[in-house]
Design an enzyme around this catalytic site. Structure first.
Site, PDB file in Angstrom:
ATOM      1  N   THR A 163      29.745  38.470  50.033  1.00 35.33           N
ATOM      2  CA  THR A 163      29.999  40.029  49.810  1.00 35.33           C
ATOM      3  C   THR A 163      30.168  40.384  51.217  1.00 35.33           C
ATOM      4  O   THR A 163      31.141  40.514  51.735  1.00 35.33           O
ATOM      5  CB  THR A 163      28.873  40.679  49.041  1.00 35.33           C
ATOM      6  OG1 THR A 163      28.635  40.647  47.364  1.00 35.33           O
ATOM      7  CG2 THR A 163      29.204  42.457  48.970  1.00 35.33           C
ATOM      8  N   PHE A 215      34.501  34.037  45.975  1.00 31.77           N
ATOM      9  CA  PHE A 215      34.897  35.077  44.621  1.00 31.77           C
ATOM     10  C   PHE A 215      35.162  36.697  44.813  1.00 31.77           C
ATOM     11  O   PHE A 215      35.531  37.268  44.136  1.00 31.77           O
ATOM     12  CB  PHE A 215      34.355  35.095  43.093  1.00 31.77           C
ATOM     13  CG  PHE A 215      33.207  35.579  42.796  1.00 31.77           C
ATOM     14  CD1 PHE A 215      32.988  37.080  42.304  1.00 31.77           C
ATOM     15  CD2 PHE A 215      31.826  35.454  43.263  1.00 31.77           C
ATOM     16  CE1 PHE A 215      31.741  37.756  42.587  1.00 31.77           C
ATOM     17  CE2 PHE A 215      30.893  35.951  43.658  1.00 31.77           C
ATOM     18  CZ  PHE A 215      30.443  36.977  42.535  1.00 31.77           C
ATOM     19  N   LYS A 216      33.859  36.423  45.916  1.00 31.92           N
ATOM     20  CA  LYS A 216      34.512  38.521  45.995  1.00 31.92           C
ATOM     21  C   LYS A 216      35.681  39.375  46.623  1.00 31.92           C
ATOM     22  O   LYS A 216      35.592  39.887  46.551  1.00 31.92           O
ATOM     23  CB  LYS A 216      33.027  38.443  47.383  1.00 31.92           C
ATOM     24  CG  LYS A 216      31.324  37.883  47.130  1.00 31.92           C
ATOM     25  CD  LYS A 216      31.095  38.258  45.691  1.00 31.92           C
ATOM     26  CE  LYS A 216      30.008  37.901  45.289  1.00 31.92           C
ATOM     27  NZ  LYS A 216      28.705  38.655  45.873  1.00 31.92           N
ATOM     28  N   ASP A 217      36.525  38.372  47.667  1.00 26.32           N
ATOM     29  CA  ASP A 217      37.839  38.193  47.847  1.00 26.32           C
ATOM     30  C   ASP A 217      38.656  39.466  47.146  1.00 26.32           C
ATOM     31  O   ASP A 217      39.364  39.800  47.027  1.00 26.32           O
ATOM     32  CB  ASP A 217      38.288  36.961  48.650  1.00 26.32           C
ATOM     33  CG  ASP A 217      38.165  36.808  49.093  1.00 26.32           C
ATOM     34  OD1 ASP A 217      37.498  36.972  50.681  1.00 26.32           O
ATOM     35  OD2 ASP A 217      38.240  35.757  49.346  1.00 26.32           O
TER      36      ASP A 217
END
Length: 494
Positions: free
Chosen positions: A145, A110-112
């Site tokens: 991350t 999800f960090k993308d």
């Protein structure tokens, strides 16, 4: 124009570009704006809009010194061909509930969503004083991350990036994603310690003015962060809450104005804080439910009002949530305490000095009206991966499984749709997933990926499967007190 200051004082008055470039306030606080909520997003207009259109609108409300053209370019570049699903964060049915897939970006986490756009933001923050000044991005990672930041900043002109990860405490796939990263401006180093040790050291480095001066003198560079302490990392995550709502509207699951509940696996509190920001911007959020793993410091805080990081640290099968100091909680406390900087300063001093703090009872009551919580132990996480597959024929990773477990424990209101945020591809943790599903988990992580693909009828993301034969570029390991010198050397190479 919206301005930003520290959670611990009101002395700063920075534009969003300045706050993004700086990363963290001089007093160690996080940047916040008192204008949050002044602009409301019209939820009735969301249905039918693309992710990119929603992003432009939400980011425009929060980052007011970026022009429309600048934001449009950032959004276009960040949410394009590098995503495997054109919806960017597609919402899928999961039994009677919904799952929001946040892992269709280039690093399968999800960090993308934020780290594809943060480097684009940074490119528009060049200082007026010295156009040749460079930025060294400094980040501690609990697993996801680091790779997402490396992928976002690799070979971006005028920047360098240094990532620290806890040695032996990320999955094999996560480690290889980082240590094989291409790019002339990237540095990756393992740290002897856990994520909290690394994150605390990074915060100390940001507060080390002598080090900052040396880096400025020697490399003409300033330090900034790609962790969610950086407001430019946090703000893009607000968008996917609106996107989820838009998709529910489009399917006529809800009408505009109907409330929705979100269940969010989180360690550092950034992913769920973005949901709080969405609520402040007008999204009808009924509850935000914090799902923790065995390191359940947030659960204990939300049930007792005492935040205590002096506790055993567990290395779990959901490594990205193995965190005892949840940095972004500070921002939520700031807003929930009616912007009381003196209280925040006092609480953070207590955390620093004693390892714990306690919030006033009335503040806890207010927080608990919106935030629910739960946690899952290792056995429950494994059981939930199996349960989700058996009931829904859908494979979830161990972090998402924490949220899935907590959601099953919650009382269900049949009139309120529930959305589970899925934070990573199961292919990042193929061994754990196969073990939970009773599939062959012998052999390498790559063998496990192939088994997972065969049994589930899904395909391993190319970037993950291709790691098997990628060259490892980085093997450095340092002690915690060796991190400042490592950063200084990395800056010298810029």
């Amino acid at each position: 124009m919206i301005t930003f200051h520290s959670t611990r004082s009101t002395t700063d008055s920075l534009t969003s570009k300045q706050a993004i470039r700086k990363g963290i306030a001089d007093d160690g606080g996080l940047f916040v704006t008192d204008a949050l909520g002044d602009t409301q997003i019209d939820v009735a207009s969301l249905a039918g809009k693309s992710y990119q259109q929603i992003a432009q609108e939400v980011l425009g409300a929060l980052l007011t010194d970026f022009t429309d053209d600048e934001l449009a370019q950032c959004v276009r570049d960040a949410y394009g061909e590098q995503w495997s699903d054109p919806a960017i964060t597609p919402l899928k049915p999961l039994g009677d509930d919904y799952i929001l897939e946040l892992f269709n970006g280039p690093t399968s986490a999800f960090k993308d969503v934020a780290l594809q756009i943060l480097p684009r933001f940074m490119a528009h923050t060049a200082p007026t004083g010295d156009p040749n000044e460079k930025i060294m991005i400094l980040t501690a990672t609990s697993g996801d991350t680091g790779k997402a930041a490396l992928a976002g900043f690799a070979d971006v002109p005028g920047t360098g990036i240094t990532v620290f990860y806890p040695e032996g405490k990320v999955s094999q796939v996560q480690q290889l994603q980082m240590t094989t990263q291409a790019g002339s401006n990237v540095n990756v180093c393992a740290v002897r310690g856990n994520f909290d040790d690394a994150q605390s050291a990074v915060k100390r480095i940001f507060g080390d003015h002598e080090l900052a001066k040396r880096i400025d003198d020697q490399a003409n560079a300033v330090l900034s962060s790609a962790n969610s302490i950086n407001v430019g990392r946090l703000v893009p995550q607000v968008v996917y809450y609106f996107s989820a709502y838009a998709q529910l509207l489009e399917r006529q699951v809800i009408n505009a104005g109907d409330e929705v509940e979100f269940c969010v696996p989180t360690g550092n509190f950034g992913d769920i804080l973005a949901g709080y920001y969405a609520k402040m911007l007008g999204l009808p959020v009924k509850h935000l439910v914090v799902a923790s793993d065995k390191n359940n410091v947030l659960f204990d805080f939300l049930t007792s009002g005492t935040y205590n990081r002096k506790r055993p640290f567990f290395q779990t099968i959901s490594p990205s949530m193995d965190i005892l100091i949840s940095s972004n909680l500070e921002r939520m406390l700031y807003y929930m305490s009616d912007k009381d900087t003196r209280l925040i300063q006092m609480l953070m001093n207590d955390l620093n000095q004693w390892g714990a703090y306690e919030v006033p009872a009335e503040l806890l009551t207010k927080i608990r009206q919106l935030f629910g919580c739960g946690w899952a132990d290792e056995d429950q996480v494994r059981a939930m991966i199996a349960d989700c597959w058996q009931k829904n024929h859908y494979v979830i990773d161990p972090h998402t499984a924490c949220g899935y477990y907590v959601m099953q424990q919650m009382p269900r209101d049949p009139l309120t749709p529930r959305v589970l945020l899925s934070t990573a591809s199961p292919y990042k943790f193929p061994r754990v997933v196969n073990e939970a599903l009773g599939w062959d988990a012998s052999g390498s992580d790559f063998d496990c990926m192939d088994v997972l693909a065969e049994h589930s009828g899904t395909t391993a993301p190319k970037a993950l499967r291709g790691l098997e034969h990628a060259d490892v570029r980085f093997t450095d390991v340092v002690d915690i007190d060796g991190m400042p010198a490592y950063v200084e050397q990395a800056a010298d190479r810029l």
